[in-house]
Design an enzyme around this catalytic site. Structure first.
Site, PDB file in Angstrom:
ATOM      1  N   CYS A 120       0.886  -1.240  -0.087  1.00 55.08           N
ATOM      2  CA  CYS A 120       0.178  -0.041  -0.094  1.00 55.08           C
ATOM      3  C   CYS A 120       0.909   1.440   0.048  1.00 55.08           C
ATOM      4  CB  CYS A 120      -1.000   0.061   1.172  1.00 55.08           C
ATOM      5  SG  CYS A 120      -2.175   1.044   0.905  1.00 55.08           S
ATOM      6  N   CYS A 122      -0.144   4.335   1.713  1.00 55.40           N
ATOM      7  CA  CYS A 122      -0.637   5.157   2.662  1.00 55.40           C
ATOM      8  C   CYS A 122       0.446   5.698   3.880  1.00 55.40           C
ATOM      9  CB  CYS A 122      -1.999   4.862   3.506  1.00 55.40           C
ATOM     10  SG  CYS A 122      -2.197   3.385   4.318  1.00 55.40           S
ATOM     11  N   LYS A 195     -12.344  -4.973   2.123  1.00 55.15           N
ATOM     12  CA  LYS A 195     -11.869  -4.382   3.107  1.00 55.15           C
ATOM     13  C   LYS A 195     -12.799  -2.814   3.257  1.00 55.15           C
ATOM     14  CE  LYS A 195      -7.914  -1.468   4.300  1.00 55.15           C
ATOM     15  NZ  LYS A 195      -6.453  -1.066   4.307  1.00 55.15           N
ATOM     16  N   ARG A 205      -3.689   3.346  12.624  1.00 57.42           N
ATOM     17  CA  ARG A 205      -3.314   4.690  11.915  1.00 57.42           C
ATOM     18  C   ARG A 205      -2.355   5.551  12.786  1.00 57.42           C
ATOM     19  NH1 ARG A 205      -8.786   6.226   8.517  1.00 57.42           N
ATOM     20  NH2 ARG A 205      -8.783   4.099   7.329  1.00 57.42           N
ATOM     21  N   ARG A 217     -11.300   7.634   3.599  1.00 58.43           N
ATOM     22  CA  ARG A 217     -11.222   6.452   2.482  1.00 58.43           C
ATOM     23  C   ARG A 217     -12.302   5.869   1.973  1.00 58.43           C
ATOM     24  NH1 ARG A 217      -5.699   6.450   3.759  1.00 58.43           N
ATOM     25  NH2 ARG A 217      -5.085   5.726   5.550  1.00 58.43           N
ATOM     26  N   GLU A 233     -16.267  -8.080  -5.211  1.00 55.09           N
ATOM     27  CA  GLU A 233     -14.937  -7.537  -4.994  1.00 55.09           C
ATOM     28  C   GLU A 233     -14.167  -9.003  -4.838  1.00 55.09           C
ATOM     29  OE1 GLU A 233     -13.199  -5.146  -4.892  1.00 55.09           O
ATOM     30  OE2 GLU A 233     -14.306  -3.350  -4.229  1.00 55.09           O
ATOM     31  N   LYS A 248     -11.961  -7.894   5.965  1.00 57.62           N
ATOM     32  CA  LYS A 248     -11.366  -7.073   7.121  1.00 57.62           C
ATOM     33  C   LYS A 248     -12.305  -5.845   7.424  1.00 57.62           C
ATOM     34  CE  LYS A 248      -7.367  -3.846   7.647  1.00 57.62           C
ATOM     35  NZ  LYS A 248      -6.306  -3.088   6.905  1.00 57.62           N
ATOM     36  N   SER A 274      -6.722  -3.690  14.435  1.00 64.14           N
ATOM     37  CA  SER A 274      -6.210  -2.832  15.748  1.00 64.14           C
ATOM     38  C   SER A 274      -7.326  -2.330  16.540  1.00 64.14           C
ATOM     39  CB  SER A 274      -5.636  -1.494  15.145  1.00 64.14           C
ATOM     40  OG  SER A 274      -6.038  -0.574  14.522  1.00 64.14           O
TER      41      SER A 274
END
Ligand code: PBG
Length: 328
Positions: A120, A122, A195, A205, A217, A233, A248, A274
């Site tokens: 990714c 980000c 996701k 984050r 997002r 997806e 996720k 998280s």
């Protein structure tokens, strides 16, 4: 008054009998442990909102990697924090980027441990989005080329599997093609297929310093209200060459996990994120619930829903408990 013929309690009285009829097993083999690598030496920087988790420099990460392998956990999921961010996230695909360094070091030192890399942008972009930003919008197609470069750079460093988490359309196909062209036809892809745009990523984050600097997002991650779309997806990612698909977060999306397993029957991962970890940890620290039991119940539920692979910050705690149960 007739007696009930079937008395479910018959099989619940004795622990050994309960064990014998247990439908779902959580094994240490099912677990993947996410870790955060940072530049520097001797760094073990605790993440406040994820008690027990740290940002680790590569030398410290190696110690953890040995521990993790010693416990029988098969894989790490590796995230990196770059020294510098820029609009195109260039450290994400740099040969000496933090993830590339960490992969090489772990594979040199603990070759038996699988290293899966998050693909990714980000953490690496100055704007904190998972793609290229033009005129204030996250652009899909210009991002694909960068993601493909990230994946190839991870393969060159020796990663065992790449895991794209950006949610751009067409990224699995772009990554597959780039890997094949670079002679990594054998490299598997674990796609973060379903996701969701979730508030449960909050602690991550903070840990990875990857919050978007403007907007959110929701233009690329999924609407939490949608289930059928998750199946589309997943179907798309499989068509594009995904080897393992992922849902996720995990706990608020057990129905999606269950549906995905039933509809596709392919290897399925669930990422217990998280915020799921932080909730159980926080309530445990306050004495509001029994942390260990809540952890095992949650992880077992994710397996029961249909996940083959459970990605969790609890991996080490769960492995210790599973080992202890077997010994006892
Ligand atoms: C990067 C990425 C995120 C997570 C995994 N990969 C954050 C996000 O999408 O904002 C979240 C993991 C977690 O919360 O544990 N795209």
């Amino acid at each position: 008054m007739g007696q009930p013929v079937f008395r479910p309690r018959r099989l619940r009285e004795k622990p050994l009998l309960r064990n014998l009829v247990r439908e779902t097993r959580l094994g240490v083999d099912d677990l993947v442990y996410p870790v955060f690598a940072v530049h520097g030496r001797g760094i073990r920087d605790p993440i406040a909102s994820m008690p027990g988790q740290c940002r680790l420099s590569v030398d410290e990460l190696l110690k953890d990697a040995k521990d993790v392998a010693g416990m029988g956990i098969p894989a790490l999921l590796l995230f990196g924090l770059p020294d510098e961010k820029d609009p195109r996230g260039s450290e994400a695909y740099a040969e000496d980027g933090i993830v590339q360094q960490a992969v090489r070091a772990v594979k040199d030192t603990v070759p038996d441990l699988l290293v899966v890399t998050d693909v990714c942008l980000c953490q690496y972009t100055s704007h904190g989005h998972c793609g290229v930003v033009e005129d204030g919008a996250v652009r899909n197609d210009p991002t694909l080329e960068l993601l493909a470069r990230v994946a190839v750079s991870h393969a060159e460093a020796g990663a065992d599997m790449v895991a794209p988490s950006d949610m751009m359309d067409g990224r699995v196909g772009a990554i597959r093609e780039a890997l094949d062209e670079a002679n990594y036809a054998e490299m598997p892809i674990m796609a973060y297929s379903a996701k969701y745009a979730s508030s449960f990523y909050g602690p991550f984050r903070e840990a990875a310093d990857s919050a978007p600097q403007f907007g959110d997002r929701r233009s690329y991650q999924m609407d939490p209200a949608n289930g059928a779309e998750a199946m589309r997806e997943i179907a798309l990612d499989l068509d594009e060459g995904a080897d393992i698909v992922m849902v996720k977060p995990a706990l608020p999306y057990l129905d999606v996990i269950s549906r995905a397993k039933t509809e596709f029957g392919v290897p399925l991962a669930a990422y217990s994120v998280s915020g799921e970890y932080a909730m159980i940890k926080a309530a445990g620290q306050l004495g509001w619930l029994d942390e260990r039991r809540a952890m095992m119940e949650a992880l077992t539920a994710i397996r029961r829903a249909g996940a083959d692979i459970v990605i969790t910050y609890f991996a080490k705690d769960a492995a210790r408990l599973l080992e202890h149960d077997r010994g006892a």
